[in-house]
Design a protein around this motif. Structure first.
Motif, PDB file in Angstrom:
ATOM      1  N   THR A   4       0.813  -1.230   0.000  1.00  0.00           N
ATOM      2  CA  THR A   4       0.000   0.000   0.000  1.00  0.00           C
ATOM      3  C   THR A   4       0.840   1.271   0.000  1.00  0.00           C
ATOM      4  N   ASN A   5       2.177   1.141  -0.004  1.00  0.00           N
ATOM      5  CA  ASN A   5       3.048   2.322   0.102  1.00  0.00           C
ATOM      6  C   ASN A   5       2.761   3.384  -0.956  1.00  0.00           C
ATOM      7  N   HIS A   6       2.415   2.943  -2.167  1.00  0.00           N
ATOM      8  CA  HIS A   6       2.237   3.901  -3.263  1.00  0.00           C
ATOM      9  C   HIS A   6       0.783   3.966  -3.733  1.00  0.00           C
ATOM     10  N   LEU A   7      -0.149   3.508  -2.901  1.00  0.00           N
ATOM     11  CA  LEU A   7      -1.556   3.485  -3.300  1.00  0.00           C
ATOM     12  C   LEU A   7      -2.344   4.561  -2.561  1.00  0.00           C
ATOM     13  N   ASP A   8      -3.388   5.101  -3.221  1.00  0.00           N
ATOM     14  CA  ASP A   8      -4.301   6.020  -2.555  1.00  0.00           C
ATOM     15  C   ASP A   8      -5.436   5.207  -1.920  1.00  0.00           C
ATOM     16  N   ILE A   9      -6.333   5.890  -1.209  1.00  0.00           N
ATOM     17  CA  ILE A   9      -7.370   5.188  -0.453  1.00  0.00           C
ATOM     18  C   ILE A   9      -8.236   4.315  -1.356  1.00  0.00           C
ATOM     19  N   GLU A  10      -8.643   4.836  -2.519  1.00  0.00           N
ATOM     20  CA  GLU A  10      -9.502   4.066  -3.419  1.00  0.00           C
ATOM     21  C   GLU A  10      -8.810   2.795  -3.889  1.00  0.00           C
ATOM     22  N   SER A  11      -7.531   2.908  -4.262  1.00  0.00           N
ATOM     23  CA  SER A  11      -6.791   1.748  -4.743  1.00  0.00           C
ATOM     24  C   SER A  11      -6.549   0.740  -3.624  1.00  0.00           C
ATOM     25  N   ILE A  12      -6.319   1.225  -2.415  1.00  0.00           N
ATOM     26  CA  ILE A  12      -6.142   0.320  -1.270  1.00  0.00           C
ATOM     27  C   ILE A  12      -7.426  -0.477  -1.037  1.00  0.00           C
ATOM     28  N   GLN A  13      -8.581   0.204  -1.099  1.00  0.00           N
ATOM     29  CA  GLN A  13      -9.848  -0.500  -0.911  1.00  0.00           C
ATOM     30  C   GLN A  13     -10.081  -1.522  -2.029  1.00  0.00           C
ATOM     31  N   TRP A  14      -9.714  -1.154  -3.259  1.00  0.00           N
ATOM     32  CA  TRP A  14      -9.857  -2.096  -4.375  1.00  0.00           C
ATOM     33  C   TRP A  14      -8.984  -3.330  -4.129  1.00  0.00           C
ATOM     34  N   LEU A  15      -7.740  -3.104  -3.686  1.00  0.00           N
ATOM     35  CA  LEU A  15      -6.826  -4.224  -3.431  1.00  0.00           C
ATOM     36  C   LEU A  15      -7.352  -5.106  -2.301  1.00  0.00           C
ATOM     37  N   GLU A  16      -7.932  -4.496  -1.270  1.00  0.00           N
ATOM     38  CA  GLU A  16      -8.539  -5.282  -0.184  1.00  0.00           C
ATOM     39  C   GLU A  16      -9.601  -6.226  -0.734  1.00  0.00           C
ATOM     40  N   GLN A  17     -10.476  -5.693  -1.569  1.00  0.00           N
ATOM     41  CA  GLN A  17     -11.550  -6.504  -2.149  1.00  0.00           C
ATOM     42  C   GLN A  17     -10.978  -7.607  -3.028  1.00  0.00           C
ATOM     43  N   PHE A  18      -9.974  -7.257  -3.821  1.00  0.00           N
ATOM     44  CA  PHE A  18      -9.366  -8.240  -4.726  1.00  0.00           C
ATOM     45  C   PHE A  18      -8.771  -9.396  -3.926  1.00  0.00           C
ATOM     46  N   LEU A  19      -7.989  -9.087  -2.904  1.00  0.00           N
ATOM     47  CA  LEU A  19      -7.335 -10.131  -2.113  1.00  0.00           C
ATOM     48  C   LEU A  19      -8.346 -10.959  -1.335  1.00  0.00           C
ATOM     49  N   SER A  20      -9.415 -10.327  -0.861  1.00  0.00           N
ATOM     50  CA  SER A  20     -10.446 -11.063  -0.112  1.00  0.00           C
ATOM     51  C   SER A  20     -11.148 -12.085  -0.988  1.00  0.00           C
ATOM     52  N   GLN A  21     -11.279 -11.789  -2.283  1.00  0.00           N
ATOM     53  CA  GLN A  21     -11.993 -12.685  -3.190  1.00  0.00           C
ATOM     54  C   GLN A  21     -11.054 -13.589  -3.985  1.00  0.00           C
ATOM     55  N   SER A  22      -9.747 -13.373  -3.839  1.00  0.00           N
ATOM     56  CA  SER A  22      -8.772 -14.165  -4.586  1.00  0.00           C
ATOM     57  C   SER A  22      -8.679 -15.582  -4.013  1.00  0.00           C
ATOM     58  N   ALA A  23      -8.379 -16.540  -4.888  1.00  0.00           N
ATOM     59  CA  ALA A  23      -8.189 -17.926  -4.447  1.00  0.00           C
ATOM     60  C   ALA A  23      -6.774 -18.156  -3.936  1.00  0.00           C
ATOM     61  N   SER A  24      -5.897 -17.168  -4.073  1.00  0.00           N
ATOM     62  CA  SER A  24      -4.498 -17.314  -3.671  1.00  0.00           C
ATOM     63  C   SER A  24      -4.348 -17.216  -2.158  1.00  0.00           C
ATOM     64  N   ALA A  25      -3.307 -17.901  -1.646  1.00  0.00           N
ATOM     65  CA  ALA A  25      -2.878 -17.655  -0.273  1.00  0.00           C
ATOM     66  C   ALA A  25      -2.099 -16.348  -0.279  1.00  0.00           C
ATOM     67  N   VAL A  26      -2.154 -15.597   0.814  1.00  0.00           N
ATOM     68  CA  VAL A  26      -1.510 -14.279   0.875  1.00  0.00           C
ATOM     69  C   VAL A  26      -0.670 -14.183   2.138  1.00  0.00           C
ATOM     70  N   MET A  27       0.571 -13.722   1.975  1.00  0.00           N
ATOM     71  CA  MET A  27       1.409 -13.359   3.120  1.00  0.00           C
ATOM     72  C   MET A  27       1.917 -11.950   2.857  1.00  0.00           C
ATOM     73  N   LEU A  28       1.660 -11.036   3.776  1.00  0.00           N
ATOM     74  CA  LEU A  28       2.003  -9.644   3.501  1.00  0.00           C
ATOM     75  C   LEU A  28       2.627  -8.961   4.712  1.00  0.00           C
ATOM     76  N   VAL A  29       3.439  -7.956   4.388  1.00  0.00           N
ATOM     77  CA  VAL A  29       4.000  -7.053   5.389  1.00  0.00           C
ATOM     78  C   VAL A  29       3.398  -5.682   5.124  1.00  0.00           C
ATOM     79  N   SER A  30       2.825  -5.071   6.147  1.00  0.00           N
ATOM     80  CA  SER A  30       2.233  -3.742   5.970  1.00  0.00           C
ATOM     81  C   SER A  30       2.147  -3.033   7.310  1.00  0.00           C
ATOM     82  N   HIS A  31       2.290  -1.714   7.276  1.00  0.00           N
ATOM     83  CA  HIS A  31       2.094  -0.895   8.474  1.00  0.00           C
ATOM     84  C   HIS A  31       0.744  -0.186   8.429  1.00  0.00           C
TER      85      HIS A  31
END
Length: 656
Positions: free
Chosen positions: A191-218
């Protein structure tokens, strides 16, 4: 899916971590947490195969694909945005090229009855079926949806990547990784280079993705919305908490209290052993017991306690002169470069207000801040009020530090009064503990310099704070300290940020930048997000976050590209669409009516209080005065909401 056994990593004398064992399962959503330097990024690199551990094994099945987004990467600059994103579908594009070649060959040949021609037809049929199972040519639409979700305009697709900043090029790399749909996603500060709208889009994408996710974020809101499991690297160990981040924080606090009790008991036991040894060291009758105590002491494994918790550290800005009632007044302010950034910006910021500048990157938030600081020319009138002392944190603020000073000296030169006694605590809260404070500024990284510049600003006497992306290089603990300091600040604050959790409970007004305009919204950051979400839904502009089905999901039939949003509706759907539009109108009408009722009640109450306050006995009633002030603010907010709802009602009614 991925099995990690006995992992050990060491770069110096002391290992980053050792004996780490855990499993990453299908659809796991893992937040990797720990203080800076604990080894979070290193662990991601090892799972991605970019580094090797000192000991232990990482077992990844051969058919498992991994997508890895590092914090920093080398980016290509020789293609357009569309061409670069299309590289994610290299297998599909190669297959499409083969199919095109076979189609041309079949069209040119006339030996229809030959065995060679029949073999060509059979090969074409097989590969065409496989191409359709992979989604056919629908990948172009999927690519456009992903790029749009990450903030690109359609007009950007054919622009060279070299025209974009590093942050935007990182978005292209993120898009490529998401489009490949790997089995495991490893994301380091996505999320370092994303604005609020893009962060929310990425949240939705990852929540609906079939992939396993491991992330580092502050970004606390981001990891709370995405993850369901937390791995903490602490004291050289990896502790697995199978809960969301907020629940982990509670469990970690309990665990640390247990650690402290065990540590104190162990220290007491060791002190008693040492006292016994010293007391009876030279007594022959106690020689056996002394040797036993020495051996017991040597066998004890010291209990390590998590880093000192400075979250309770309270910072307070030094006193400053009171500013005028209106620190910032903008009237018809406009700014243009090759294109218009914004125009007709008119607003007033009152003393004591804390406001947020939000909107997509490139819409002019930092530009308006530079106008306020008089760093760039502009059109219109922009007044900085009487007695205003500005404390400004720019994104390049770190470049202004004296490189020959140490970290401690940099802060020591601006600290005054009692705060000088707490410099070490403050530096520790912002990740400059231990030997870090003796480093010279010239050897610090960009992120470390930004943190140091932020600490320095916190100790200067100002009455107007202007902070441009202040949380970019801060961990969660440091952000909590900064947030509390700004909340307790009795001056005025303008904060440019995409961090929802940081802004929540801190700002009471939001200025939205977009389309060359700046729109004022009363209320906090989540009030603005809810109102914006409702507005998008009512206009039918809500982004479709649904992921395209993979072949494994059973989509084996011929896949057709999604219809264009601008395509004209067929007659068989017009009735259903009309009914849906009517429902929308009713929802907005109901909201308008409820809003009007609230306004009526508040206006009636204000009239009652006006009468009471005009009497002698209630003229100095502080509770009544406070209620009057709060009701007036609430009335202003409700009037603004009524205006927005009325505009929305007019918009949706036009479609009937």
């Amino acid at each position: 899916m991925i099995s990690i056994e006995g992992l050990k990593v060491e770069f110096g004398v002391k290992p980053l971590f050792s004996g780490a064992s855990f499993v990453v399962n299908d659809r796991d959503r893992i937040a990797l947490v720990g203080k800076n330097g604990a080894g979070k990024s290193t662990l991601l690199k090892m799972i991605a195969g970019m580094q090797q551990p000192t000991a232990g094994t990482i077992v990844i099945p051969n058919d498992t694909t991994i997508g890895y987004l590092p914090q920093v990467m080398n980016l290509a600059d020789d293609t357009t945005v569309r061409e670069e994103a299309r590289k994610a579908f290299s297998d599909k594009t190669r297959l499409k090229e083969r199919l095109d070649r076979m189609e041309r060959e079949m069209g040119e040949r006339t030996d229809y009855e030959s065995a060679d021609y029949m073999a060509l037809v059979e090969r074409y049929t097989t590969e065409h079926e496989w191409f359709q199972m992979l989604g056919g040519e629908g990948y172009e639409a999927e690519m456009e949806r992903t790029l749009t979700g990450l903030g690109f305009q359609r007009s950007d697709f054919d622009s060279p990547t070299s025209e974009f900043s590093g942050g935007w090029r990182m978005r292209i790399e993120l898009a490529k990784i998401l489009l490949r749909r790997p089995d495991v996603l490893l994301l380091d500060e996505p999320t370092n280079h994303l604005d609020i709208e893009s962060i929310q889009w990425l949240e939705q994408f990852l929540s609906q993705s079939a992939s396993a996710v491991m992330l580092v974020s502050h970004d606390r809101a981001f990891i709370n919305n995405v993850t369901n499991r937390t791995l903490e690297i602490s004291c050289g160990q990896i502790i697995d908490y199978r809960v969301k981040y907020d629940e982990y924080v509670v469990l970690r606090k309990e665990r640390r209290e247990q650690q402290l009790r065990a540590y104190e008991n162990q220290q007491k036991e060791m002190a008693e052993m040492r006292a016994f040894i010293e007391r009876f060291r030279y007594q022959a009758t106690k020689a056996v017991q002394v040797q036993q105590k020495v051996k017991q002491l040597e066998k004890i494994v010291p209990i390590e306690v998590d880093e000192v918790d400075n979250s309770a550290l309270h910072l307070k800005f030094p006193p400053c002169l009171r500013s005028g009632d209106y620190p910032i007044i903008c009237d018809e302010v406009a700014k243009s470069y090759a294109h218009e950034v914004f125009s007709k910006v008119t607003f007033t910021i009152k003393r004591g207000e804390k406001v947020a500048f939000v909107g997509k990157n490139g819409e002019g938030k930092s530009t308006l801040v530079k106008c306020i600081m008089n760093e760039i020319p502009f059109e219109g009138t922009l007044k900085v009020g009487h007695n205003v002392q500005i404390g400004y944190f720019a994104q390049n603020q770190a470049q202004l530090l004296d490189e020959e000073l140490t970290v401690f000296q940099t802060i020591d030169r601006v600290a005054r009064g009692e705060i000088r006694l707490r410099i070490n605590d403050i530096l520790g809260a912002f990740m400059f503990g231990g030997e870090e404070k003796e480093k010279k500024v010239k050897v610090l990284s960009g992120g470390e310099r930004s943190r140091l510049a932020m600490i320095r600003l916190l100790l200067e006497p100002v009455n107007l704070l202007i902070l441009d992306e202040p949380t970019n290089h801060l961990d969660m603990q440091s952000k909590d300290v900064l947030k509390e300091a700004i909340r307790a600040f009795d001056g005025t604050a303008i904060i440019v940020s995409h961090d929802r959790e940081f802004l929540d409970g801190l700002v009471t007004k939001v200025y939205e930048f977009g389309g060359g305009k700046v729109k004022e919204h009363l209320g906090g950051i989540y009030d603005w997000l809810r109102a914006r979400s409702e507005s998008l839904e009512l206009r039918g502009d809500r982004i479709d976050f649904k992921a395209t089905k993979s072949p494994a999901a059973g989509n084996s039939g011929n896949s057709q590209p999604a219809a264009s949003p601008s395509a004209a509706p067929t007659s068989q759907f017009s009735y259903a669409e009309r009914k849906e539009q009517q429902k929308r109108v009713k929802r907005v009408e109901k909201a308008v009516k409820e809003c009007e009722e609230k306004i009526g009640k508040m206006e009636a109450r204000i009239k009652e209080m006006d009468k009471l306050l005009s009497t002698t006995e209630h003229a100095t009633d502080m509770k009544l005065i406070e209620e009057y002030s709060q009701t007036m603010k609430a009335l202003d907010a409700e009037n603004e909401r009524w205006l927005q709802l009325s505009e929305e009602l007019e918009t949706v009614s036009e479609g009937l």
